[in-house]
Design a protein around this motif. Structure first.
Motif, PDB file in Angstrom:
ATOM      1  N   MET A   1     -11.522  19.296  15.286  1.00 36.15           N
ATOM      2  CA  MET A   1      -9.600  17.976  14.550  1.00 36.15           C
ATOM      3  C   MET A   1     -11.491  17.184  13.503  1.00 36.15           C
ATOM      4  O   MET A   1      -9.805  16.023  13.169  1.00 36.15           O
ATOM      5  CB  MET A   1     -10.585  17.634  15.681  1.00 36.15           C
ATOM      6  N   ASP A   2     -11.976  17.553  12.906  1.00 31.73           N
ATOM      7  CA  ASP A   2     -12.860  16.582  11.757  1.00 31.73           C
ATOM      8  C   ASP A   2     -11.713  16.257  10.983  1.00 31.73           C
ATOM      9  O   ASP A   2     -11.361  15.524  10.782  1.00 31.73           O
ATOM     10  CB  ASP A   2     -14.202  17.202  11.343  1.00 31.73           C
ATOM     11  N   GLY A   3     -10.998  16.934  10.880  1.00 27.52           N
ATOM     12  CA  GLY A   3      -9.984  16.968   9.610  1.00 27.52           C
ATOM     13  C   GLY A   3      -8.879  15.974   9.667  1.00 27.52           C
ATOM     14  O   GLY A   3      -7.974  15.647   8.524  1.00 27.52           O
ATOM     15  N   THR A   4      -9.183  15.607  11.547  1.00 24.55           N
ATOM     16  CA  THR A   4      -7.354  14.895  11.454  1.00 24.55           C
ATOM     17  C   THR A   4      -7.877  13.652  12.175  1.00 24.55           C
ATOM     18  O   THR A   4      -7.005  12.880  12.194  1.00 24.55           O
ATOM     19  CB  THR A   4      -6.897  15.813  12.339  1.00 24.55           C
ATOM     20  N   SER A   5      -8.947  13.381  11.805  1.00 26.14           N
ATOM     21  CA  SER A   5      -9.661  12.073  12.373  1.00 26.14           C
ATOM     22  C   SER A   5      -9.726  10.662  11.437  1.00 26.14           C
ATOM     23  O   SER A   5      -9.751   9.700  11.867  1.00 26.14           O
ATOM     24  CB  SER A   5     -10.744  12.252  12.900  1.00 26.14           C
ATOM     25  N   GLY A   6      -9.837  10.699  10.107  1.00 26.17           N
ATOM     26  CA  GLY A   6     -10.082  10.175   9.422  1.00 26.17           C
ATOM     27  C   GLY A   6      -8.470   9.560   8.370  1.00 26.17           C
ATOM     28  O   GLY A   6      -7.328   9.559   8.604  1.00 26.17           O
ATOM     29  N   GLU A   7      -8.424   8.405   7.943  1.00 22.97           N
ATOM     30  CA  GLU A   7      -7.386   7.334   7.482  1.00 22.97           C
ATOM     31  C   GLU A   7      -6.531   8.641   6.737  1.00 22.97           C
ATOM     32  O   GLU A   7      -5.807   8.543   6.405  1.00 22.97           O
ATOM     33  CB  GLU A   7      -7.805   6.382   6.559  1.00 22.97           C
ATOM     34  N   ASP A   8      -7.053   9.118   5.737  1.00 24.72           N
ATOM     35  CA  ASP A   8      -6.081  10.275   4.663  1.00 24.72           C
ATOM     36  C   ASP A   8      -6.019  11.037   5.559  1.00 24.72           C
ATOM     37  O   ASP A   8      -4.790  11.337   4.858  1.00 24.72           O
ATOM     38  CB  ASP A   8      -7.109  11.199   3.673  1.00 24.72           C
ATOM     39  N   TYR A   9      -5.738  11.752   6.974  1.00 27.72           N
ATOM     40  CA  TYR A   9      -4.488  12.309   7.035  1.00 27.72           C
ATOM     41  C   TYR A   9      -3.596  11.620   7.749  1.00 27.72           C
ATOM     42  O   TYR A   9      -3.097  11.932   7.580  1.00 27.72           O
ATOM     43  CB  TYR A   9      -5.794  12.759   8.285  1.00 27.72           C
ATOM     44  N   ALA A  10      -3.886  10.377   8.072  1.00 28.28           N
ATOM     45  CA  ALA A  10      -2.784   9.243   8.414  1.00 28.28           C
ATOM     46  C   ALA A  10      -1.928   9.088   7.866  1.00 28.28           C
ATOM     47  O   ALA A  10      -0.362   9.188   7.702  1.00 28.28           O
ATOM     48  CB  ALA A  10      -3.319   8.282   9.567  1.00 28.28           C
ATOM     49  N   ASP A  11      -2.348   9.244   6.775  1.00 26.34           N
ATOM     50  CA  ASP A  11      -1.640   8.282   5.101  1.00 26.34           C
ATOM     51  C   ASP A  11      -0.634  10.212   4.709  1.00 26.34           C
ATOM     52  O   ASP A  11       0.654   9.929   4.603  1.00 26.34           O
ATOM     53  CB  ASP A  11      -2.237   8.396   4.580  1.00 26.34           C
ATOM     54  N   ARG A  12      -1.057  10.840   5.056  1.00 22.75           N
ATOM     55  CA  ARG A  12      -0.545  12.551   5.194  1.00 22.75           C
ATOM     56  C   ARG A  12       0.584  12.259   5.771  1.00 22.75           C
ATOM     57  O   ARG A  12       1.808  13.043   4.841  1.00 22.75           O
ATOM     58  CB  ARG A  12      -1.887  13.536   4.524  1.00 22.75           C
ATOM     59  N   LEU A  13       0.244  12.504   6.713  1.00 20.58           N
ATOM     60  CA  LEU A  13       1.109  12.417   7.559  1.00 20.58           C
ATOM     61  C   LEU A  13       2.844  11.078   7.495  1.00 20.58           C
ATOM     62  O   LEU A  13       3.105  11.990   7.489  1.00 20.58           O
ATOM     63  CB  LEU A  13       0.885  12.255   9.328  1.00 20.58           C
ATOM     64  N   VAL A  14       2.323   9.876   6.883  1.00 23.74           N
ATOM     65  CA  VAL A  14       2.993   8.976   6.302  1.00 23.74           C
ATOM     66  C   VAL A  14       3.429   9.564   4.791  1.00 23.74           C
ATOM     67  O   VAL A  14       5.014   9.252   5.098  1.00 23.74           O
ATOM     68  CB  VAL A  14       2.597   7.440   5.694  1.00 23.74           C
ATOM     69  N   GLN A  15       2.976  10.656   4.713  1.00 22.00           N
ATOM     70  CA  GLN A  15       3.743  10.221   3.395  1.00 22.00           C
ATOM     71  C   GLN A  15       5.081  12.204   3.378  1.00 22.00           C
ATOM     72  O   GLN A  15       5.397  12.023   2.599  1.00 22.00           O
ATOM     73  CB  GLN A  15       2.473  11.332   1.902  1.00 22.00           C
ATOM     74  N   LEU A  16       4.159  12.889   4.376  1.00 21.62           N
ATOM     75  CA  LEU A  16       4.898  13.721   4.701  1.00 21.62           C
ATOM     76  C   LEU A  16       6.218  13.024   5.343  1.00 21.62           C
ATOM     77  O   LEU A  16       7.392  13.948   4.865  1.00 21.62           O
ATOM     78  CB  LEU A  16       3.756  14.748   5.899  1.00 21.62           C
ATOM     79  N   SER A  17       6.029  13.083   6.518  1.00 19.87           N
ATOM     80  CA  SER A  17       7.270  11.918   6.710  1.00 19.87           C
ATOM     81  C   SER A  17       7.734  11.266   6.277  1.00 19.87           C
ATOM     82  O   SER A  17       9.618  11.502   6.264  1.00 19.87           O
ATOM     83  CB  SER A  17       6.686  11.143   8.312  1.00 19.87           C
ATOM     84  N   ASP A  18       8.384  10.384   5.481  1.00 21.94           N
ATOM     85  CA  ASP A  18       8.461   9.637   4.584  1.00 21.94           C
ATOM     86  C   ASP A  18       9.029  10.534   2.890  1.00 21.94           C
ATOM     87  O   ASP A  18       9.767   9.101   1.763  1.00 21.94           O
ATOM     88  CB  ASP A  18       7.973   8.298   3.927  1.00 21.94           C
ATOM     89  N   ALA A  19       9.209  10.891   3.306  1.00 21.29           N
ATOM     90  CA  ALA A  19       9.348  12.199   1.010  1.00 21.29           C
ATOM     91  C   ALA A  19      10.734  12.080   1.527  1.00 21.29           C
ATOM     92  O   ALA A  19      11.712  12.157   2.838  1.00 21.29           O
ATOM     93  CB  ALA A  19       9.086  13.618   1.948  1.00 21.29           C
TER      94      ALA A  19
END
Length: 196
Positions: A1-19
């Motif tokens: 789960m390490d790939g999903t714990s950082g701020e960069d992952y949260a930013d990615r989720l926001v970018q994907l959902s706000d496309a």
């Protein structure tokens, strides 16, 4: 789960959902309808991320996520979300107080052993007769995310649920038939079980 714990992952989720194209086409509508159709009641959304599903769950529903940045985004959207550490001492973490547990696009980010531990840690919060709903991507969706760790098809999900003492009620493919999962990125396995 390490790939999903950082701020960069949260930013990615926001970018994907706000496309922009996703907002214009309102592509989440069928998924929201599908989630509501399950009539989950008060739900504990484990791995809630930025609150994409949590926003459409009934009042009183709560989200938990290990990514602190994602939890901040969810809270900023007015949702009840906790980090794992906060949840363990939260007033809402009461045995049997939720109608359902939702694990949507979560278990594929971990090994089956980690998935079972996560499920069993949160299962006490679900009342007897309550439900557990697990949603995982099919082939094309699984391959689209480098943070995915282990492949879960409907049979493997059902086995995970059964090993945790749950009675599997149904498994389906959404929104398209199963064969579409090899080419359509957003096709999902959906498995529902009951706590008895």
């Amino acid at each position: 789960m390490d790939g999903t714990s950082g701020e960069d992952y949260a930013d990615r989720l926001v970018q994907l959902s706000d496309a922009r194209w996703k907002r214009l086409l309102n592509v989440q509508t069928p998924y929201r309808w599908h989630l509501r159709r399950h009539r989950l009641g008060r739900t504990l959304d484990v791995g809630c991320g930025i609150g994409r599903n949590l926003a459409w769950l009934p009042d009183g529903s709560v989200g938990v996520d290990h990514n602190e940045a994602s939890v901040r985004v969810a809270r900023g959207r007015g949702l009840a979300a906790f980090t794992v550490a906060e949840w363990r001492r939260a007033d809402q973490a009461v045995a049997g107080s939720f109608d359902s547990l939702l694990l949507a696009h979560v278990v594929e980010h971990m090994t089956i052993g980690e998935a079972r531990a996560l499920l069993e840690e949160h299962l006490p919060a679900v009342r007897l007769g309550g439900r557990v709903l697990v949603i995982c991507p099919q082939e094309r969706g699984f391959a689209s995310d480098p943070t995915h760790v282990e492949w879960f098809d409907d049979g493997k999900i059902a086995n995970l649920l059964a090993q945790s003492g749950l009675q599997v009620r149904r498994a389906s493919s959404f929104p398209l038939p199963r064969r579409a999962g090899r080419v359509f990125r957003y096709n999902e396995f959906v498995v529902e079980a009951v706590k008895h």
